[in-house]
Design an enzyme around this catalytic site. Structure first.
Site, PDB file in Angstrom:
ATOM      1  N   SER A 210      22.378   0.819  38.577  1.00  0.00           N
ATOM      2  CA  SER A 210      22.987   0.692  37.254  1.00  0.00           C
ATOM      3  C   SER A 210      23.984  -0.449  37.115  1.00  0.00           C
ATOM      4  CB  SER A 210      23.657   2.004  36.864  1.00  0.00           C
ATOM      5  OG  SER A 210      24.671   2.324  37.791  1.00  0.00           O
ATOM      6  N   HIS A 238      17.940   5.549  35.205  1.00  0.00           N
ATOM      7  CA  HIS A 238      17.917   4.348  34.364  1.00  0.00           C
ATOM      8  C   HIS A 238      16.508   3.793  34.133  1.00  0.00           C
ATOM      9  CE1 HIS A 238      22.267   3.979  34.057  1.00  0.00           C
ATOM     10  NE2 HIS A 238      22.281   4.474  35.291  1.00  0.00           N
ATOM     11  N   LYS A 269      20.910   9.557  29.091  1.00  0.00           N
ATOM     12  CA  LYS A 269      20.541   8.166  28.810  1.00  0.00           C
ATOM     13  C   LYS A 269      19.347   8.157  27.837  1.00  0.00           C
ATOM     14  CE  LYS A 269      22.709   7.233  33.161  1.00  0.00           C
ATOM     15  NZ  LYS A 269      24.046   7.429  32.579  1.00  0.00           N
TER      16      LYS A 269
END
Ligand SMILES: Cc1ncc(COP(=O)(O)O)c(C=O)c1O
Length: 424
Positions: A210, A238, A269
């Site tokens: 990240s 991610h 996310k």
């Protein structure tokens, strides 16, 4: 704050050598004096505190009002822009009306409602697996899974740039911890080779890291792990939603669905709410529910949250157009910043994170503030949270960014970069 585990490894919070004289005993809070002074020095330079931003209004996945100014959001990890999806919101409203605001209990006792079952089914369908377990956050999913999977006399092997939740999962457990150099297949091989053959081993990797937005050489790493008889857990926080043919993550894109034993993910996310999970095809996976402290000894997610997550995950299964827009946006920003002469975290556009590397704290803070004043919010990251002592402005793209918004962002980056000496 979303940071790598480097922070928890290196942050020095030991008591000062000479404890402050105090008849009442040592003030435990005095260990934070260094942090307090550092924060004060930063604020005294007149900048906005980069770690205390308040969104006064959030108008869409890409726009908010911060300090009275309309601001383009470029640092939220809201990759697929699901937070304002009408179906997702409707599912949350309905669950709030039907089941109330919270569960009051652990999943093991009174905390499993219809939508906890539904979101786990949505995950099984999304990932095409037999097992899915939901945790209250992604942090707790790593904490719980790692500390439960590897026990005394066993080994957990992790990348040096791992997320804090991975480090903390290792520390919470009783296994031996072995670290290898970031993304070094050779170092992983060497370190695994030194461990006893018969001991249980878990290699923990991340699909996308990240801080810099770089991806792991998963194929090679998983092959090395398997060669040494280790199981593999990949954190795909991610990459969910837009990596691989079904948006399952880097491990899917690399054709590793049969090799990776456990995948950890988050709802915070691409899914656009809060929560964490682990999925697996292991036939004994359900036993985790009976042994994992981070699953058992905490209250379950509110019904509205799991209902929104289930609705969002089901929509992500067919979000081809959003995936394409997200990648187009990431390429537009990465290519534009590169052409302007910025130093970036990755040579190519490998993910939806674009990290701009700056010379030092002064330049990073000045750039960050310049962008905020111009109506662009990005994340500022600095050592010890960042790898290799770098100062970064970290941008994350959203499928809902419009090309003209990214063009505006690029103009503002160029102006700030020139003003503060980041580009010629
Ligand atoms: C790689 C990685 N794993 C896990 C997490 C934790 O996720 P959550 O926000 O759901 O706690 C994060 C969040 O920032 C992350 O970046």
């Amino acid at each position: 704050m979303t940071e790598t585990g480097l922070q928890s490894e290196t942050l020095d919070l030991d008591p000062p050598a000479v404890a402050p004289a105090n008849e009442a005993g040592r003030d435990l809070m005095s260990k934070f004096d260094g942090l307090i002074a550092e924060r004060k020095a930063l604020i005294d330079t007149g900048v906005t505190d980069p770690f205390a931003i308040v969104m006064d209004e959030v108008r869409s996945p890409t726009e908010a009002v911060i300090k009275g100014r309309e601001t383009i959001l470029l640092g939220t990890y809201n990759y697929m822009g699901m937070t304002f999806d009408p179906d997702v919101i409707a599912a949350g409203h309905a669950a709030l009306d039907d089941y109330g605001s919270g569960t009051n209990g652990s999943r093991m006792l009174n905390g499993t409602f219809r939508d906890h079952m539904e979101v786990e089914q949505a995950l099984r369908d999304f990932y095409g697996v037999s097992g899915a377990i939901v945790f209250s956050t992604g942090y707790m999913a790593n904490l719980g899974m790692i500390s439960t999977l590897v026990g005394k006399g066993e080994y957990v092997i992790l990348d040096a740039d791992s997320h804090a939740s991975i480090y903390d999962g290792c520390k919470q457990g009783v296994a031996e911890i072995v670290r290898f150099r970031h993304n070094s297949v050779e170092d992983l091989d060497k370190r695994l080779g030194r461990l006893p053959k018969e001991a249980g081993k878990l290699v923990v990797l991340e699909g996308v890291y990240s801080m810099l937005g770089d991806i792991a050489p998963l194929k090679e790493m998983v092959a090395v792990a398997k060669k040494h008889g280790a199981m593999v857990l990949s954190d795909e926080a991610h990459s969910m939603g837009f990596y691989g043919p079904n948006g399952r993550g880097v491990y899917e894109a690399e054709g590793l669905e049969d090799e990776v034993d456990f995948v950890v993910g988050t709802f915070s996310k691409s899914v656009g709410t809060v929560g964490g999970f682990c999925i697996s095809n292991h036939p004994k996976f359900e036993a985790i529910r009976l042994a994992c402290r981070a699953y058992i000894f905490t209250a379950s997610l509110p019904p509205s949250v799991v209902a929104t997550a289930a609705a969002s995950i089901r929509k992500l299964m067919t979000a081809t157009e959003k995936r394409e827009r997200l990648w187009a946006n990431a390429r537009q920003l990465h290519g534009g910043l590169k052409a302007q002469g910025f130093r970036l975290g990755t040579e190519n556009c490998d993910s939806a994170i674009v990290a701009v590397i700056l010379d030092d704290q002064e330049q990073a803070v000045a750039m960050w503030q310049g962008l905020l004043d111009a109506g662009v919010y990005v994340n500022m990251a600095r050592p010890p949270a960042t790898p290799a002592g770098t100062f970064l402005l970290r941008c994350s793209l959203c499928a809902e960014h419009r090309p003209e918004q990214i063009a505006t962002v690029l103009e503002r980056f160029e102006a700030a970069g020139r003003a503060f000496g980041a580009i010629a």
